[in-house]
Design a protein around this motif. Structure first.
Motif, short mmCIF file in Angstrom:
data_model
loop_
_atom_site.label_atom_id
_atom_site.label_comp_id
_atom_site.label_asym_id
_atom_site.label_seq_id
_atom_site.Cartn_x
_atom_site.Cartn_y
_atom_site.Cartn_z
N PRO A 438 0.65 -1.24 -0.02
CA PRO A 438 0.02 -0.03 -0.03
C PRO A 438 0.87 1.27 -0.21
O PRO A 438 0.42 2.22 -0.54
N ALA A 439 1.85 1.29 0.94
CA ALA A 439 2.64 2.45 0.97
C ALA A 439 3.32 2.84 -0.63
O ALA A 439 3.52 3.95 -1.03
N ALA A 440 3.66 1.82 -1.32
CA ALA A 440 4.40 1.97 -2.58
C ALA A 440 3.50 2.41 -3.40
O ALA A 440 3.77 3.50 -4.49
N ARG A 441 2.20 2.01 -3.38
CA ARG A 441 1.12 2.24 -4.32
C ARG A 441 0.78 3.62 -4.23
O ARG A 441 0.41 4.65 -4.91
N LEU A 442 0.74 4.24 -2.79
CA LEU A 442 0.54 5.74 -2.66
C LEU A 442 1.41 6.73 -2.27
O LEU A 442 1.13 7.69 -1.83
N ALA A 443 2.75 6.18 -2.66
CA ALA A 443 3.85 7.11 -2.80
C ALA A 443 4.20 7.73 -1.30
O ALA A 443 4.45 8.89 -1.18
N ALA A 448 4.79 4.46 6.99
CA ALA A 448 3.48 5.28 6.91
C ALA A 448 2.44 4.51 7.78
O ALA A 448 2.22 3.20 7.54
N GLY A 449 2.00 5.09 8.68
CA GLY A 449 0.79 4.39 9.50
C GLY A 449 -0.65 4.45 8.69
O GLY A 449 -0.85 4.90 7.65
N PRO A 450 -1.39 3.36 9.39
CA PRO A 450 -2.79 3.54 8.82
C PRO A 450 -3.61 4.58 8.43
O PRO A 450 -4.27 4.83 7.61
N ASP A 451 -3.33 5.60 9.34
CA ASP A 451 -4.28 6.82 9.12
C ASP A 451 -3.66 7.59 7.80
O ASP A 451 -4.42 8.12 7.16
N ASP A 452 -2.44 7.44 7.73
CA ASP A 452 -1.82 8.54 6.73
C ASP A 452 -2.26 7.63 5.14
O ASP A 452 -2.38 8.08 4.26
N LEU A 453 -2.18 6.49 5.55
CA LEU A 453 -2.40 5.44 3.97
C LEU A 453 -3.98 5.51 3.94
O LEU A 453 -4.36 5.76 2.69
N GLY A 454 -4.59 5.73 4.86
CA GLY A 454 -6.06 5.84 4.68
C GLY A 454 -6.38 7.20 3.95
O GLY A 454 -7.28 7.21 3.00
N ARG A 455 -5.81 8.29 4.57
CA ARG A 455 -5.99 9.48 3.90
C ARG A 455 -5.83 9.61 2.36
O ARG A 455 -6.52 10.08 1.51
N ALA A 456 -4.47 9.11 2.21
CA ALA A 456 -4.05 9.00 0.92
C ALA A 456 -4.82 8.13 -0.17
O ALA A 456 -5.21 8.49 -1.27
N ALA A 457 -5.15 6.99 0.39
CA ALA A 457 -6.12 6.15 -0.44
C ALA A 457 -7.47 6.85 -0.94
O ALA A 457 -8.09 6.73 -2.15
N GLY A 458 -8.04 7.57 0.34
CA GLY A 458 -9.26 8.21 0.07
C GLY A 458 -9.27 9.36 -0.98
O GLY A 458 -9.99 9.35 -1.92
N LEU A 459 -8.27 10.11 -0.99
CA LEU A 459 -7.91 11.20 -1.95
C LEU A 459 -7.67 10.45 -3.19
O LEU A 459 -8.32 11.39 -4.35
N ALA A 460 -6.94 9.72 -3.27
CA ALA A 460 -6.71 9.03 -4.54
C ALA A 460 -7.83 8.25 -5.25
O ALA A 460 -8.38 8.34 -6.41
N LEU A 461 -8.84 7.80 -4.28
CA LEU A 461 -10.19 7.20 -4.83
C LEU A 461 -11.12 8.30 -5.46
O LEU A 461 -11.68 8.11 -6.46
N ALA A 462 -11.27 9.37 -4.59
CA ALA A 462 -12.11 10.51 -5.00
C ALA A 462 -11.44 11.07 -6.41
O ALA A 462 -12.28 11.36 -7.18
N PRO A 500 -6.55 -4.55 9.30
CA PRO A 500 -5.72 -3.29 9.88
C PRO A 500 -4.38 -3.54 9.49
O PRO A 500 -3.91 -4.39 9.40
N GLY A 501 -4.03 -2.23 9.36
CA GLY A 501 -2.67 -1.70 8.57
C GLY A 501 -2.14 -2.82 7.52
O GLY A 501 -1.09 -2.86 7.12
#
Length: 501
Positions: A438-443, A448-462, A500-501
């Motif tokens: 996930p971290a590699a996909r989201l740059a 990176a923790g779950p919160d940062d990953l989740g925010r980045a994934a949400g932005l990419a999804l939108a 999780p994570g």
């Protein structure tokens, strides 16, 4: 439809295993076919099979030795180098010769000057199917390396062995899950060889499981000390060429001889190099202008006799000697320090990282592709059970998002599907082109923790949902965006409370 959960392949492997077991049962009255299917089942649990291919003298065996960290692949032009040779992890060293007809037979395990030698006992290479070398090595526990004879050889038969192994006829699946292709420069023969695999089926050596290597990179720029900088620049230029992007996943530059010597550096060699480094700079530079001058010159210290200089040339080459003596002058005070510097500058670490990201992280996916191709071809040859089994294979191929990602990634790289230039890099990254974590996909950083990953994934999804609905995109581009949307949904699902994570 439930979003795909990325990062694990357990369900895919289980599905492939189940369809293979169903096929074994369906063909139980055909012992030969059932045996071939059981081999595919066993293969799912084996290390990834990576073939090393390239033209004659591309440095395949030297690079293999560098990856393993020991001199187990012969680098001369002996008869054994004309045979496809498998190197597997084993509890103890063993060599087995597999003829095209007849039973396998063991060969003696002999080491000379630290290197493994393989004597075929007078058996011609054309009578052999393969050699299998079992060798206890950490690097072989996750990856079986397969050394292939050089293509474009003066011997048509030698070239054919490699082509047959990597690109078999329609009724025979390839036994390699991935390919590392070596080239000194990109020639027409290299491009043609790589192109022969593109879009050849779900498990062939397509762009997503092929890595190109500029081998013998130290020879670029006349073997100057800065030769690797020039080689890396050439590799970067190749990576940016649209035609080559559609033929392989990436291009890296590696000085295979330097990497192998660095990993197997001897104290006696360090002592000799230290003597050379003590020479006046101009005198050493003059001696290293050519192989002949280095061997024959009388200005070299007597502590490094001609025979030892011959050995240094075999092990380091002129470039390696220039670089090693420079590093000693700059402060490398021990064999371990020098070895680390040589390996670090050889490009081997970059290749190992690429192999881990492109092949290691996709191990189960690539092996599943190989198994499904083998089953698909068998169903075409033995059509009796094709109906129900073919339906199961098709459902796995079309219903597994990871396969959809690979198809789109290959289509983007080859230009078959177009997106605006400013979106291409992000699209490839979200599809796992630079790593499937996930971290590699989201740059994001690997930590990176779950919160940062989740925010980045949400932005990419939108963002990609907007792209998918944009009237500016044609149908194929919009469909590509929807695939990436599913990848982003999968990232978010994988970060949810249940995963999780």
């Amino acid at each position: 439809m439930t979003a795909p959960v990325l990062g694990g392949r357990t369900s895919l492997t289980a599905s492939v295993r189940q369809v293979l077991r169903t096929a074994v049962d369906a063909y139980r009255h055909q012992p030969h076919t059932a045996k071939a299917l059981r081999r595919q089942l066993d293969r799912l649990d084996e290390p990834l099979r990576v073939a090393i291919a390239g033209k004659v003298k591309a440095g395949k065996s030297t690079l293999l030795n560098a990856l393993v960290g020991e001199a187990i692949a012969p680098t001369d032009a002996g008869e054994c180098t004309r045979v496809v040779t498998w190197y597997r992890d084993g509890r103890s060293p063993r060599i087995v010769m597999h003829p095209k007809a007849g039973q396998p037979s063991p060969l003696p395990v002999v080491r000379k000057d630290g290197a493994l030698t393989i004597d075929l006992g007078g058996v011609p290479a054309q009578r052999l199917d393969r050699l299998v070398v079992d060798w206890p090595a950490q690097s072989l526990r996750t990856m079986t390396l397969i050394d292939t004879p050089g293509i474009a050889s003066l011997s048509t038969e030698t070239s054919r062995r490699t082509l047959t192994f990597l690109d078999p006829d329609d009724d025979t699946p390839t036994e390699a899950d991935a390919v590392v292709y070596l080239m000194r420069h990109l020639h027409a023969a290299d491009a043609e060889f790589l192109a022969s695999f593109r879009d050849q089926g779900v498990a062939r050596a397509t762009a997503v499981n092929t890595v190109a290597v500029i081998s013998r990179a130290d020879e670029v720029g006349g073997g100057r000390v800065d030769a690797m900088l020039s080689a890396r620049s050439i590799a970067a230029r190749y990576r940016a060429e649209p035609a080559l992007r559609g033929l392989c996943q990436t291009v890296v530059a590696v000085a295979g001889l330097l990497a192998h010597t660095g990993r197997t550096l001897r104290r006696s060699e360090f002592v000799a190099l230290t003597e050379l480094a003590g020479m006046p700079r101009e005198g050493l530079a003059s001696a290293l202008l050519s192989v002949d001058r280095f061997v024959r010159t009388e200005s070299v210290p007597a502590a490094v006799p001609a025979a030892e200089r011959h050995d240094l040339l075999d092990r380091f080459g002129l470039f390696g000697i220039r670089l090693a003596t420079t590093l000693i002058r700059q402060g490398a005070r021990s064999p371990s320090e020098l070895a680390g510097e040589l390996v670090g500058r050889s490009g081997l670490a970059e290749l190992q990282r690429v192999l881990q990201i492109q092949f290691g992280e996709r191990r189960d996916l690539l092996k599943a592709r190989s198994a499904l191709l083998a089953l698909d071809r068998l169903l075409r040859v033995e059509p009796g059970e094709r109906g129900p089994l073919a339906g199961q294979v098709e459902r796995i191929l079309t219903g597994t998002h990871e396969f959809t990602e690979l198809r789109l990634l290959s289509a983007l790289r080859s230009g078959a599907v177009g997106l605006p230039p400013q979106l291409v890099d992000e699209a490839e990254r979200l599809l796992g082109g630079t790593g499937t974590a996930p971290a590699a996909r989201l740059a994001l950083p690997a930590a990176a923790g779950p919160d940062d990953l989740g925010r980045a994934a949400g932005l990419a999804l939108a963002q990609w949902q907007r792209h998918a609905e944009s009237p500016m995109f044609g149908r194929r581009s919009a469909d590509a965006c929807r695939v990436i949307v599913r990848s982003c949904e999968g990232l978010l699902a994988g970060l949810g409370p249940a995963n999780p994570g």
